[in-house]
Design a protein around this motif. Structure first.
Motif, PDB file in Angstrom:
ATOM      1  N   PHE A  53       1.506  31.662   4.254  1.00 52.89           N
ATOM      2  CA  PHE A  53       2.032  32.309   5.460  1.00 52.89           C
ATOM      3  C   PHE A  53       1.682  33.796   5.452  1.00 52.89           C
ATOM      4  CE2 PHE A  53       5.715  34.479   7.568  1.00 52.89           C
ATOM      5  CZ  PHE A  53       5.415  34.087   8.859  1.00 52.89           C
ATOM      6  N   LYS A  54       0.981  34.228   6.507  1.00 49.97           N
ATOM      7  CA  LYS A  54       0.595  35.643   6.638  1.00 49.97           C
ATOM      8  C   LYS A  54       1.561  36.302   7.628  1.00 49.97           C
ATOM      9  CE  LYS A  54      -3.683  34.176   7.378  1.00 49.97           C
ATOM     10  NZ  LYS A  54      -3.761  32.860   6.724  1.00 49.97           N
ATOM     11  N   HIS A  55       2.561  36.977   7.085  1.00 48.60           N
ATOM     12  CA  HIS A  55       3.680  37.471   7.884  1.00 48.60           C
ATOM     13  C   HIS A  55       3.252  38.506   8.926  1.00 48.60           C
ATOM     14  CE1 HIS A  55       7.331  39.786   8.836  1.00 48.60           C
ATOM     15  NE2 HIS A  55       7.979  38.652   8.619  1.00 48.60           N
ATOM     16  N   ASP A  56       2.496  39.529   8.504  1.00 46.83           N
ATOM     17  CA  ASP A  56       2.123  40.590   9.440  1.00 46.83           C
ATOM     18  C   ASP A  56       1.214  40.079  10.546  1.00 46.83           C
ATOM     19  OD1 ASP A  56       3.645  42.224   7.893  1.00 46.83           O
ATOM     20  OD2 ASP A  56       1.986  43.381   7.034  1.00 46.83           O
ATOM     21  N   ALA A  57       0.406  39.070  10.217  1.00 46.14           N
ATOM     22  CA  ALA A  57      -0.456  38.475  11.243  1.00 46.14           C
ATOM     23  C   ALA A  57       0.395  37.820  12.332  1.00 46.14           C
ATOM     24  CB  ALA A  57      -1.395  37.450  10.611  1.00 46.14           C
ATOM     25  N   HIS A  58       1.471  37.155  11.915  1.00 47.30           N
ATOM     26  CA  HIS A  58       2.375  36.528  12.884  1.00 47.30           C
ATOM     27  C   HIS A  58       3.120  37.577  13.702  1.00 47.30           C
ATOM     28  CE1 HIS A  58       1.598  32.924  10.556  1.00 47.30           C
ATOM     29  NE2 HIS A  58       2.273  32.201  11.447  1.00 47.30           N
ATOM     30  N   THR A  59       3.549  38.651  13.035  1.00 46.89           N
ATOM     31  CA  THR A  59       4.259  39.720  13.743  1.00 46.89           C
ATOM     32  C   THR A  59       3.395  40.307  14.850  1.00 46.89           C
ATOM     33  OG1 THR A  59       5.453  40.268  11.711  1.00 46.89           O
ATOM     34  CG2 THR A  59       5.463  41.914  13.452  1.00 46.89           C
ATOM     35  N   LYS A  60       2.114  40.525  14.530  1.00 50.64           N
ATOM     36  CA  LYS A  60       1.188  41.078  15.531  1.00 50.64           C
ATOM     37  C   LYS A  60       0.994  40.088  16.677  1.00 50.64           C
ATOM     38  CE  LYS A  60      -3.481  42.942  16.120  1.00 50.64           C
ATOM     39  NZ  LYS A  60      -3.734  42.144  17.328  1.00 50.64           N
ATOM     40  N   ALA A  61       0.838  38.798  16.326  1.00 54.75           N
ATOM     41  CA  ALA A  61       0.615  37.783  17.361  1.00 54.75           C
ATOM     42  C   ALA A  61       1.810  37.704  18.308  1.00 54.75           C
ATOM     43  CB  ALA A  61       0.362  36.428  16.708  1.00 54.75           C
ATOM     44  N   LEU A  62       3.013  37.786  17.773  1.00 51.07           N
ATOM     45  CA  LEU A  62       4.210  37.749  18.615  1.00 51.07           C
ATOM     46  C   LEU A  62       4.282  38.982  19.519  1.00 51.07           C
ATOM     47  CD1 LEU A  62       6.855  36.486  16.018  1.00 51.07           C
ATOM     48  CD2 LEU A  62       5.907  35.203  17.937  1.00 51.07           C
ATOM     49  N   LYS A  63       3.966  40.124  18.950  1.00 46.59           N
ATOM     50  CA  LYS A  63       4.005  41.367  19.729  1.00 46.59           C
ATOM     51  C   LYS A  63       3.014  41.314  20.876  1.00 46.59           C
ATOM     52  CE  LYS A  63       3.751  46.396  19.221  1.00 46.59           C
ATOM     53  NZ  LYS A  63       3.505  47.524  18.284  1.00 46.59           N
ATOM     54  N   ASP A  64       1.822  40.763  20.622  1.00 40.60           N
ATOM     55  CA  ASP A  64       0.802  40.651  21.674  1.00 40.60           C
ATOM     56  C   ASP A  64       1.291  39.793  22.839  1.00 40.60           C
ATOM     57  OD1 ASP A  64      -0.874  42.213  20.172  1.00 40.60           O
ATOM     58  OD2 ASP A  64      -2.054  40.541  19.365  1.00 40.60           O
ATOM     59  N   GLN A  65       2.219  38.869  22.539  1.00 36.50           N
ATOM     60  CA  GLN A  65       2.737  37.981  23.580  1.00 36.50           C
ATOM     61  C   GLN A  65       4.067  38.459  24.158  1.00 36.50           C
ATOM     62  OE1 GLN A  65       2.455  33.682  22.519  1.00 36.50           O
ATOM     63  NE2 GLN A  65       1.479  34.410  20.635  1.00 36.50           N
ATOM     64  N   GLY A  66       4.482  39.692  23.752  1.00 34.67           N
ATOM     65  CA  GLY A  66       5.740  40.223  24.253  1.00 34.67           C
ATOM     66  C   GLY A  66       6.955  39.587  23.608  1.00 34.67           C
ATOM     67  N   MET A  67       6.780  39.011  22.430  1.00 39.75           N
ATOM     68  CA  MET A  67       7.871  38.357  21.729  1.00 39.75           C
ATOM     69  C   MET A  67       8.335  39.234  20.560  1.00 39.75           C
ATOM     70  SD  MET A  67       6.067  34.605  21.791  1.00 39.75           S
ATOM     71  CE  MET A  67       7.397  33.661  21.040  1.00 39.75           C
ATOM     72  N   SER A  68       9.481  38.894  19.971  1.00 40.75           N
ATOM     73  CA  SER A  68      10.054  39.721  18.921  1.00 40.75           C
ATOM     74  C   SER A  68      10.337  38.903  17.666  1.00 40.75           C
ATOM     75  CB  SER A  68      11.363  40.356  19.406  1.00 40.75           C
ATOM     76  OG  SER A  68      12.358  39.352  19.569  1.00 40.75           O
ATOM     77  N   CYS A  69      10.933  39.543  16.681  1.00 40.54           N
ATOM     78  CA  CYS A  69      11.274  38.889  15.421  1.00 40.54           C
ATOM     79  C   CYS A  69      12.254  37.739  15.631  1.00 40.54           C
ATOM     80  CB  CYS A  69      11.891  39.890  14.440  1.00 40.54           C
ATOM     81  SG  CYS A  69      10.804  41.278  14.025  1.00 40.54           S
ATOM     82  N   GLU A  70      13.063  37.831  16.680  1.00 44.88           N
ATOM     83  CA  GLU A  70      14.060  36.805  16.936  1.00 44.88           C
ATOM     84  C   GLU A  70      13.434  35.478  17.349  1.00 44.88           C
ATOM     85  OE1 GLU A  70      17.675  38.071  19.074  1.00 44.88           O
ATOM     86  OE2 GLU A  70      16.861  40.105  18.890  1.00 44.88           O
ATOM     87  N   SER A  71      12.130  35.477  17.576  1.00 41.44           N
ATOM     88  CA  SER A  71      11.449  34.220  17.860  1.00 41.44           C
ATOM     89  C   SER A  71      11.465  33.316  16.631  1.00 41.44           C
ATOM     90  CB  SER A  71       9.998  34.478  18.282  1.00 41.44           C
ATOM     91  OG  SER A  71       9.947  35.305  19.431  1.00 41.44           O
TER      92      SER A  71
END
Length: 514
Positions: A53-71
């Motif tokens: 699991f690449k955590h920062d990669a997921h964080t960036k992907a969520l941010k690009d979609q307007g999503m947050s950590c609570e996803s």
């Protein structure tokens, strides 16, 4: 169980914590955000390799979609973000329930991400996209820590609320007054890994401040604390802050003593039975300013009682011990020229011991210090520290021979005219601002022992040939030529001197013409 989860159970009947969203071309050989997810291994044997699991990669992907950590992370009843995936901390689930949570949550998100037209992670049946026996990306993290400057940034922060009725904000992290490190070294640490305690404490706080759009907050991504580049940038920023403050970090507001008497504490009725070395007046304030963290010495926690055994304080190989820390300082170029050739076995001598162990057993009022109240012990230690020399003592320049001719074994080369005074003055200059040198070079002649290492400290030491004969006088003792070259060349190397080069013979003694 949802239809999707039922389908997945037949295809992916194993642990799937999360999925990466970077292509193979984007993967680095080592990443600070790589987490090998093997949660189910605590409950049953894994059917597949742990998920990468690449955590920062997921964080960036969520941010690009307007999503947050609570996803991916739920909040508890207090509004604190849980660092476990789609469940709250402490929630007990079976292996089957965990599989459903991750398979359903992760792949459903991947499907939705794909439908939005974004780059996404593995889909149903693409097991090896996450479960890799030989991962393409592996974890590579630098250690994160709280040094004095970073600690100051926190307790001086205006965005962290002050403790009720106080002008400090220590309670935001440290839950027990007077036990400022209790949240790290508490009962919870026995059941919960320390790294999880740190992440739950630090990351959730940083995230809450970010959500409140605070003026300054800390990192929430792995690389912010564990990445080479990111930590280097943070250190550079903190260095600028420190420079703007005059290079001095304010002391932590812990009411710590300036001076400490390092001697056994005993009951008054047993004071006369105490014997052994004299106590040590320890300059706590000075040492505190020289370290990056209190944990440099208090290795078991700031409030934990220190190990005061002889071995713990005198281990030359342990940088957390007194002698070991001094040995590290002696490796600096201005010190190493002399100390590199002094064997560790000779570190503890009668003279060096007395430099620290010099507190009399009785104080001014005739009370045994070992049985005196803490404030009396500290006051006596402060008096002794203040009476110590504040600058090193040197041999008078006129008493230092300007040149020394070394020609006892001259053969192919002429005698070497060594600029003796210039060398000694250079050594003196290197130690003039060192409190450590001031404390341990107690006599003017102490500097002479750097070269004249096995003779009494005197301004007129015996010649090297009196011990170093030709050939070897004693097994293991170098002959005169080896002694001269070993002493001079080692000193030049340790002091990082570029000239004269060890291979440039004529720089020290000209070649004979006949």
């Amino acid at each position: 169980m949802t239809v999707l989860a039922i389908a997945l159970a037949g295809v992916l009947g194993f642990q799937l914590e999360a999925m990466g969203m970077l292509s193979a071309a984007d993967d680095a050989a080592g990443r600070p955000d790589v987490i090998m997810i093997d949660t189910i291994a605590k409950l049953e044997s894994l059917e597949q390799s742990a998920a990468v699991f690449k955590h920062d990669a997921h964080t960036k992907a969520l941010k690009d979609q307007g999503m947050s950590c609570e996803s991916c992370h739920k909040k508890d009843e207090k509004g604190n973000l849980s660092l476990t995936f789609n469940r709250t901390a402490g929630e007990e689930l079976s292996a089957s329930q965990l599989k459903d949570i991750y398979h359903d949550g992760c792949i459903t998100c991947h499907v939705k991400t794909d439908e939005k037209g974004f780059k996404t992670g593995p889909m149903v049946g693409e097991c090896r996209g996450c479960h890799q026996a030989e991962p393409e990306a592996v974890a590579a993290r630098v250690d994160a820590g709280m040094d004095n400057m970073l600690h100051f940034i926190h307790w001086d922060s205006k965005v962290i609320k002050a403790d009720p009725g106080k002008d400090t904000n220590c309670g935001a992290c440290h839950k027990k007054a007077g036990e400022e490190d209790s949240w790290r070294f508490s009962e919870a640490a026995k059941t919960e890994p320390v790294n999880e305690l740190f992440h739950n404490q630090c990351v959730t706080c940083h995230q809450s401040l970010a959500e409140k759009k605070a003026e300054r907050t800390g990192p929430v991504q792995c690389a912010g604390c564990h990445g080479d580049k990111e930590t280097a940038e943070r250190s550079a920023e903190l260095a600028k802050d420190l420079k703007a403050m005059g290079g001095i970090v304010p002391r932590l507001p812990r009411k710590q003593p300036d001076a400490v008497l390092m001697a056994p504490e005993v009951k008054p009725e047993a004071a006369d039975q105490v014997a052994g070395m004299a106590g040590v007046a320890f300059d706590h304030k000075s040492h505190e300013a020289k370290t990056d963290s209190c944990l440099a010495c208090h290795t078991s926690g700031v409030n934990a009682k220190m190990d005061t055994s002889f071995q713990a304080l005198h281990d030359v190989a342990d940088p957390a011990s007194c002698v070991g820390c001094h040995a590290v300082e002696q490796k600096k170029p201005e010190c190493a020229g002399c100390h590199a050739l002094r064997p560790a076995a000779k570190v503890l001598t009668e003279t060096s011991c007395a430099a620290c162990h010099n507190v009399p057993a009785e104080n001014a009022e005739g009370v045994k210090l070992v049985a005196a109240p803490e404030e009396v012990r500290e006051a006596e230690a402060a008096l002794i520290i203040n009476a110590r020399p504040q600058a090193p003592v040197y041999v008078a320049e006129a008493d230092i021979p300007e040149f020394v001719n070394i020609g006892a074994i001259a053969d192919k080369y002429q005698a070497s005219k060594m600029p003796h005074r210039k060398i000694v003055l250079s050594l003196m200059k290197g130690m003039q601002d060192s409190k450590l040198a001031t404390a341990f070079h107690g006599t003017p002649e102490a500097i002479c022992a750097g070269c004249h290492h096995n003779s009494p400290a005197t301004k007129t030491p015996p010649k090297c040939a009196s011990c170093h004969g030709k050939p070897f006088a004693v097994e293991g003792r170098p002959g005169l030529k080896a002694a001269y070259h070993g002493q001079c060349m080692t000193c030049h190397t340790e002091m990082k001197l570029e000239k004269p080069a060890a291979t440039n013979c004529v720089a020290c003694h000209e070649k004979k013409t006949n």
